[in-house]
Design a protein around this motif. Structure first.
Motif, mmCIF file in Angstrom:
data_model
loop_
_atom_site.group_PDB
_atom_site.id
_atom_site.type_symbol
_atom_site.label_atom_id
_atom_site.label_comp_id
_atom_site.label_asym_id
_atom_site.label_seq_id
_atom_site.Cartn_x
_atom_site.Cartn_y
_atom_site.Cartn_z
ATOM 1 N N TYR A 290 33.687 44.932 5.642
ATOM 2 C CA TYR A 290 34.471 45.813 4.775
ATOM 3 C C TYR A 290 35.790 46.182 5.442
ATOM 4 N N ASN A 291 35.751 46.325 6.754
ATOM 5 C CA ASN A 291 36.978 46.632 7.495
ATOM 6 C C ASN A 291 37.294 45.545 8.505
ATOM 7 N N LEU B 220 34.844 60.980 6.708
ATOM 8 C CA LEU B 220 35.928 60.070 6.352
ATOM 9 C C LEU B 220 37.283 60.761 6.564
ATOM 10 N N ASP C 187 27.949 51.419 9.083
ATOM 11 C CA ASP C 187 27.644 51.240 10.499
ATOM 12 C C ASP C 187 26.147 51.234 10.789
ATOM 13 N N GLU D 253 33.241 49.111 10.718
ATOM 14 C CA GLU D 253 32.718 49.511 9.409
ATOM 15 C C GLU D 253 32.715 51.032 9.263
ATOM 16 N N THR D 254 32.666 51.476 8.008
ATOM 17 C CA THR D 254 32.761 52.904 7.708
ATOM 18 C C THR D 254 31.614 53.691 8.342
#
Lengths: 202, 222
Positions: free
Chosen positions: A101-102, B193, A133, A127-128
């Motif tokens: 994704y990243n 986030l 993760d 990853e987020t």
């Protein structure tokens, strides 16, 4: 005016030289320690990806570098080779899942001589946090789903996340990450079946 | 900016921690502040690394005042700061590898933290060494404080825990320090986030301003 500028340049140059000297000295002073730690970490990681007691050599020093699109990168990837009294007994392949994704997810994939997967570990990812993760063993056991899987007992359609009809769990809110890892592991396992002899040919 | 009586250490500490706090008032170094404050331990680690860099760079810059030609002083500060950070990075990598892994790319980012360049230019270059060092400690602590508050809040709200991975910073004795308040699945992901970082910092700044206003009104009414 001219001599003033020259003087400034000289001072700036000497400060830069001193800075470089300090960094070089620190680098030389820490180089061995850094190398030892990296080696130790690598060995600790590799040991889980070979079948226990299956080798007598030091795989972290018995390596070969190969470039292949199946390994997910344009640059050479390192393969660690295990041998039992000189007879090949398994390999840990470093590979990249380029479609996370990243960006890149770096993997270590351990395989025995039958091409069965001993284990998979994520070594580097972006990853987020909290979503993607979970591929990291320190966050969840998901990556252990690969342990012991074999291409001989599974079909290509098994190598997908459940959402796509396969057998791997996806994460809530993050399908792209596990999908990328599953694809990469399948790709490497298939490649290994074909290339196994070349890998150990030296 | 430094219109204060610089001979007063107490004043310096108060400035760093509160009245000119880099994170809450000056809003300096937001990039690392927002990026790394997702857990308490990450916050503390980056805060300590920044603190150390700030003290060393302030001290060096202050020692060198008078020797650095005015026209090229900024590149020199950058050189000094970059050298300090590189040395800290190498030393961390060699002897605190776990911490190095978790701070990863953020350590070199300290170079770009304008807080450090800002203090070099605005304070260290025109004040005695001892004051510059104290200023480094105070500003560094102020920055650390905000990182701790933000990191702690984001970790609790986002994943219901506190002090995860404390072993990265404190070694194996910290293996059991981990606290859990509720299951990770019930965490509010937003807090982890980037938007959560902005919102969290905004709330902290608001709280600080509120406290300041209250202090002023109590002083006036008494």
């Amino acid at each position: 005016m001219k001599s003033n500028e020259l003087k400034q340049g000289l001072i700036l140059g000497s400060v830069a030289t001193i800075s470089i000297a300090i960094i070089v000295m620190t680098y030389l002073g820490t180089r061995d320690a850094i190398r030892t730690t990296e080696q130790r970490e690598l060995e600790a990681k590799l040991i889980e990806l070979f079948e226990p007691q299956s080798y007598t050599n030091q795989p972290s020093r018995d390596t070969i570098e190969l470039t292949d699109s199946a390994l997910g990168s344009q640059t050479p990837k390192i393969i660690y080779r295990a041998r039992n009294q000189g007879v090949p007994s398994g390999a840990v392949v470093s590979a990249t899942a380029p479609d996370g994704y990243n960006g890149n997810i770096d993997l270590l994939i351990g395989l025995n001589m039958d091409g069965d997967i001993v284990g998979v570990r994520v070594t580097n990812h972006m990853e987020t946090p909290g979503l993607g993760d979970d591929i990291d063993l320190s966050r969840s056991d998901w990556i252990r789903a690969f342990d012991g899987l074999s291409l001989r007992t599974t079909q290509a359609y098994d190598w997908k996340v459940k959402k796509d009809g396969g057998q791997f769990d996806q994460f809530t809110g993050a399908t792209i990450t596990p999908r990328a890892v599953v694809n990469a592991v399948y790709r490497v396992a298939s490649w290994y079946q074909i290339e196994k002899d070349n890998i150990f040919a030296n | 900016m430094s219109s204060v009586d610089t001979s007063n250490y107490q004043q310096l500490i108060k400035q760093g921690l509160w009245s000119e706090n880099p994170g809450m008032v000056k809003l300096l170094g937001l990039c690392p502040l927002l990026a790394v404050s997702n857990t308490l331990i990450n916050g503390i680690s980056l805060g300590l690394a920044t603190l150390l860099t700030l003290v060393v760079s302030n001290t060096i810059v202050s020692c060198a005042q008078g020797m650095l030609p005015q026209a090229v002083r900024i590149p020199m500060y950058v050189l000094i700061i970059a050298t300090t950070v590189t040395v800290i990075e190498l030393v961390t990598q060699a002897w605190l590898p776990d911490l190095y892994i978790s701070l990863g790319i953020f350590l070199p980012l300290i170079v770009t933290n304008c807080l450090i360049l800002g203090r070099a230019e605005a304070f260290a270059a025109r004040n005695p060494v001892r004051h510059a060092a104290i200023d480094g400690v105070a500003m560094g602590l102020g920055f650390l404080l905000v990182l701790v508050a933000l990191g702690g809040a984001r970790e609790i709200i986002g994943q219901g825990s506190l002090l995860t991975d404390s072993a990265h910073l404190f070694g194996s004795m910290a293996n059991d320090w981990h606290l859990r308040f509720f299951s990770e699945q019930h965490g509010m992901l937003l807090a982890l986030l980037p938007p959560g970082a902005f919102i969290g910092l905004g709330l902290i700044v608001a709280l600080k301003n509120k406290i300041d206003t209250m202090l002023v009104t109590t002083n006036e009414s008494s």
